[in-house]
Design a protein around this motif. Structure first.
Motif, PDB file in Angstrom:
ATOM      1  N   VAL A  78      75.305  42.550  45.922  1.00 37.48           N
ATOM      2  CA  VAL A  78      75.706  42.209  44.558  1.00 37.48           C
ATOM      3  C   VAL A  78      74.553  41.608  43.758  1.00 37.48           C
ATOM      4  CG1 VAL A  78      76.512  39.871  45.094  1.00 37.48           C
ATOM      5  CG2 VAL A  78      77.564  41.150  43.199  1.00 37.48           C
ATOM      6  N   PHE A  79      73.535  41.054  44.459  1.00 36.47           N
ATOM      7  CA  PHE A  79      72.379  40.468  43.790  1.00 36.47           C
ATOM      8  C   PHE A  79      71.176  41.406  43.757  1.00 36.47           C
ATOM      9  CE2 PHE A  79      73.958  36.083  45.398  1.00 36.47           C
ATOM     10  CZ  PHE A  79      74.836  35.986  44.332  1.00 36.47           C
ATOM     11  N   SER A  80      71.367  42.651  44.141  1.00 39.28           N
ATOM     12  CA  SER A  80      70.230  43.567  44.310  1.00 39.28           C
ATOM     13  C   SER A  80      69.466  43.824  43.018  1.00 39.28           C
ATOM     14  CB  SER A  80      70.704  44.895  44.896  1.00 39.28           C
ATOM     15  OG  SER A  80      71.647  45.520  44.032  1.00 39.28           O
ATOM     16  N   ASN A  81      70.124  43.694  41.868  1.00 39.88           N
ATOM     17  CA  ASN A  81      69.456  43.936  40.585  1.00 39.88           C
ATOM     18  C   ASN A  81      69.066  42.641  39.867  1.00 39.88           C
ATOM     19  OD1 ASN A  81      69.642  46.793  40.746  1.00 39.88           O
ATOM     20  ND2 ASN A  81      71.783  46.700  40.080  1.00 39.88           N
ATOM     21  N   THR A  82      69.220  41.517  40.549  1.00 38.06           N
ATOM     22  CA  THR A  82      68.862  40.231  39.958  1.00 38.06           C
ATOM     23  C   THR A  82      67.350  40.049  40.006  1.00 38.06           C
ATOM     24  OG1 THR A  82      70.964  39.270  40.680  1.00 38.06           O
ATOM     25  CG2 THR A  82      69.202  37.737  40.073  1.00 38.06           C
ATOM     26  N   THR A  83      66.754  39.778  38.852  1.00 36.95           N
ATOM     27  CA  THR A  83      65.287  39.679  38.775  1.00 36.95           C
ATOM     28  C   THR A  83      64.782  38.244  38.788  1.00 36.95           C
ATOM     29  OG1 THR A  83      65.400  39.767  36.353  1.00 36.95           O
ATOM     30  CG2 THR A  83      65.114  41.858  37.531  1.00 36.95           C
ATOM     31  N   ASP A  84      65.648  37.279  38.508  1.00 36.61           N
ATOM     32  CA  ASP A  84      65.197  35.881  38.424  1.00 36.61           C
ATOM     33  C   ASP A  84      65.806  35.024  39.528  1.00 36.61           C
ATOM     34  OD1 ASP A  84      67.775  36.026  37.475  1.00 36.61           O
ATOM     35  OD2 ASP A  84      67.462  34.633  35.804  1.00 36.61           O
ATOM     36  N   LEU A  85      66.000  35.616  40.709  1.00 36.91           N
ATOM     37  CA  LEU A  85      66.626  34.915  41.817  1.00 36.91           C
ATOM     38  C   LEU A  85      65.730  33.790  42.330  1.00 36.91           C
ATOM     39  CD1 LEU A  85      69.149  35.057  43.719  1.00 36.91           C
ATOM     40  CD2 LEU A  85      67.714  36.391  45.271  1.00 36.91           C
ATOM     41  N   LYS A  86      66.279  32.581  42.377  1.00 37.85           N
ATOM     42  CA  LYS A  86      65.576  31.428  42.921  1.00 37.85           C
ATOM     43  C   LYS A  86      66.459  30.804  43.993  1.00 37.85           C
ATOM     44  CE  LYS A  86      63.071  30.425  38.631  1.00 37.85           C
ATOM     45  NZ  LYS A  86      62.825  29.408  37.564  1.00 37.85           N
ATOM     46  N   SER A  87      66.065  30.969  45.240  1.00 41.39           N
ATOM     47  CA  SER A  87      66.905  30.537  46.352  1.00 41.39           C
ATOM     48  C   SER A  87      66.035  30.182  47.551  1.00 41.39           C
ATOM     49  CB  SER A  87      67.878  31.661  46.732  1.00 41.39           C
ATOM     50  OG  SER A  87      68.577  31.351  47.922  1.00 41.39           O
ATOM     51  N   ASP A  88      66.462  29.155  48.296  1.00 42.14           N
ATOM     52  CA  ASP A  88      65.800  28.823  49.557  1.00 42.14           C
ATOM     53  C   ASP A  88      66.309  29.700  50.699  1.00 42.14           C
ATOM     54  OD1 ASP A  88      64.473  26.726  48.299  1.00 42.14           O
ATOM     55  OD2 ASP A  88      65.969  25.231  48.898  1.00 42.14           O
ATOM     56  N   VAL A  89      67.345  30.497  50.428  1.00 40.76           N
ATOM     57  CA  VAL A  89      68.004  31.278  51.477  1.00 40.76           C
ATOM     58  C   VAL A  89      67.827  32.773  51.277  1.00 40.76           C
ATOM     59  CG1 VAL A  89      70.226  31.810  52.579  1.00 40.76           C
ATOM     60  CG2 VAL A  89      69.694  29.446  51.879  1.00 40.76           C
ATOM     61  N   TRP A  90      68.252  33.274  50.111  1.00 43.71           N
ATOM     62  CA  TRP A  90      68.185  34.709  49.864  1.00 43.71           C
ATOM     63  C   TRP A  90      66.737  35.181  49.732  1.00 43.71           C
ATOM     64  CZ3 TRP A  90      72.500  35.405  51.706  1.00 43.71           C
ATOM     65  CH2 TRP A  90      73.693  34.888  51.205  1.00 43.71           C
ATOM     66  N   LYS A  91      66.430  36.269  50.395  1.00 42.19           N
ATOM     67  CA  LYS A  91      65.088  36.874  50.404  1.00 42.19           C
ATOM     68  C   LYS A  91      64.029  35.943  51.005  1.00 42.19           C
ATOM     69  CE  LYS A  91      63.936  40.347  48.882  1.00 42.19           C
ATOM     70  NZ  LYS A  91      63.778  41.676  49.558  1.00 42.19           N
ATOM     71  N   GLN A  92      64.467  35.054  51.889  1.00 42.30           N
ATOM     72  CA  GLN A  92      63.566  34.138  52.583  1.00 42.30           C
ATOM     73  C   GLN A  92      63.719  34.336  54.091  1.00 42.30           C
ATOM     74  OE1 GLN A  92      61.549  32.255  50.692  1.00 42.30           O
ATOM     75  NE2 GLN A  92      62.590  32.881  48.807  1.00 42.30           N
ATOM     76  N   HIS A  93      62.888  33.636  54.842  1.00 39.35           N
ATOM     77  CA  HIS A  93      63.118  33.562  56.291  1.00 39.35           C
ATOM     78  C   HIS A  93      63.493  32.123  56.616  1.00 39.35           C
ATOM     79  CE1 HIS A  93      62.906  34.221  60.576  1.00 39.35           C
ATOM     80  NE2 HIS A  93      62.192  33.115  60.675  1.00 39.35           N
ATOM     81  N   ILE A  94      64.730  31.932  57.100  1.00 36.48           N
ATOM     82  CA  ILE A  94      65.172  30.601  57.505  1.00 36.48           C
ATOM     83  C   ILE A  94      65.796  30.692  58.885  1.00 36.48           C
ATOM     84  CG2 ILE A  94      65.573  29.890  55.117  1.00 36.48           C
ATOM     85  CD1 ILE A  94      68.573  30.031  55.727  1.00 36.48           C
TER      86      ILE A  94
END
Length: 214
Positions: free
Chosen positions: A13-29
């Motif tokens: 659902v967030f695949s087209n989000t361009t301004d994503l700021k997250s410590d979790v999504w698209k990170q390695h945790i």
């Protein structure tokens, strides 16, 4: 299970989000056994989605969720049954209690499957959490805060390497929040388990090893 890791995970659902700021999504945790974590979120940022990914209820994401070195998308149904029974306990935000059953009946449904706790210890937890008079009360006639405490007891009548507590104290005052935290941490420490707490506001007052902002 020693760790739960997320690598480049992104909900579709967030695949087209361009301004994503997250410590979790698209990170390695990595969540490690024996440590305590808080995942703070704003409404709509995917807190419940994250829980569903860890529990294997949803797979609508890119990236990898792994238990130790195993990609969860490779797990069989029987694997998941064993994991949810013995490795990961989940305190649901929406509780998922049966309103027509009593508090004790709700807990015994799970405890009868695991055979993990005896009735004396369970009754002691009711006493500790201030709901000893609700043991035989039907869940549908209890307040949400009382139901949260019953749900916590249910979450603890199984062995676990990790406990995932989704919004565990949203309807509790500070005293009862502290009692819930004390009970959960006591059981987690006995097992050397990891604790993952999620919140969109009020959260358990614990000594967190790491705080992630979703």
């Amino acid at each position: 299970m020693q760790s739960i890791s997320l690598t480049n995970v992104l909900p579709q659902v967030f695949s087209n989000t361009t301004d994503l700021k997250s410590d979790v999504w698209k990170q390695h945790i990595q969540f490690e056994k024996g440590k305590v974590y808080l995942v703070e979120a704003m409404s709509g940022t995917g807190k419940s989605t994250l829980c569903s990914y860890i529990l294997g209820y949803r797979h609508d994401y890119t990236g990898k969720v792994c238990f130790d070195q195993t990609d969860v998308k490779m797990l069989s149904i029987s694997d998941w049954v064993n994991i949810r029974k013995n490795s990961i306990s989940h305190l649901f935000q929406e509780l998922r209690l049966f309103p027509e059953l009593t508090a004790m009946e709700n807990i015994q449904i799970k405890n009868n499957l695991t055979g993990y706790k005896d009735e004396k210890e369970i009754l002691g937890w009711f006493e500790m959490l201030g709901i000893a008079d609700k043991v035989n009360a039907k869940i549908g006639r209890m307040s949400f805060g009382q139901q949260q405490r019953v749900a916590m007891i249910r979450a603890l009548v199984q062995p676990f390497d990790f406990i995932l507590a989704d919004e565990p104290i949203s309807h509790l005052d500070d005293r009862n929040s502290a009692l819930m935290a004390q009970l959960m941490m006591s059981e987690a420490q006995k097992l050397g388990a990891g604790v993952i707490v999620t919140s969109i506001g009020k959260h358990m007052n614990l000594q967190y090893d790491m705080i992630y902002r979703l």
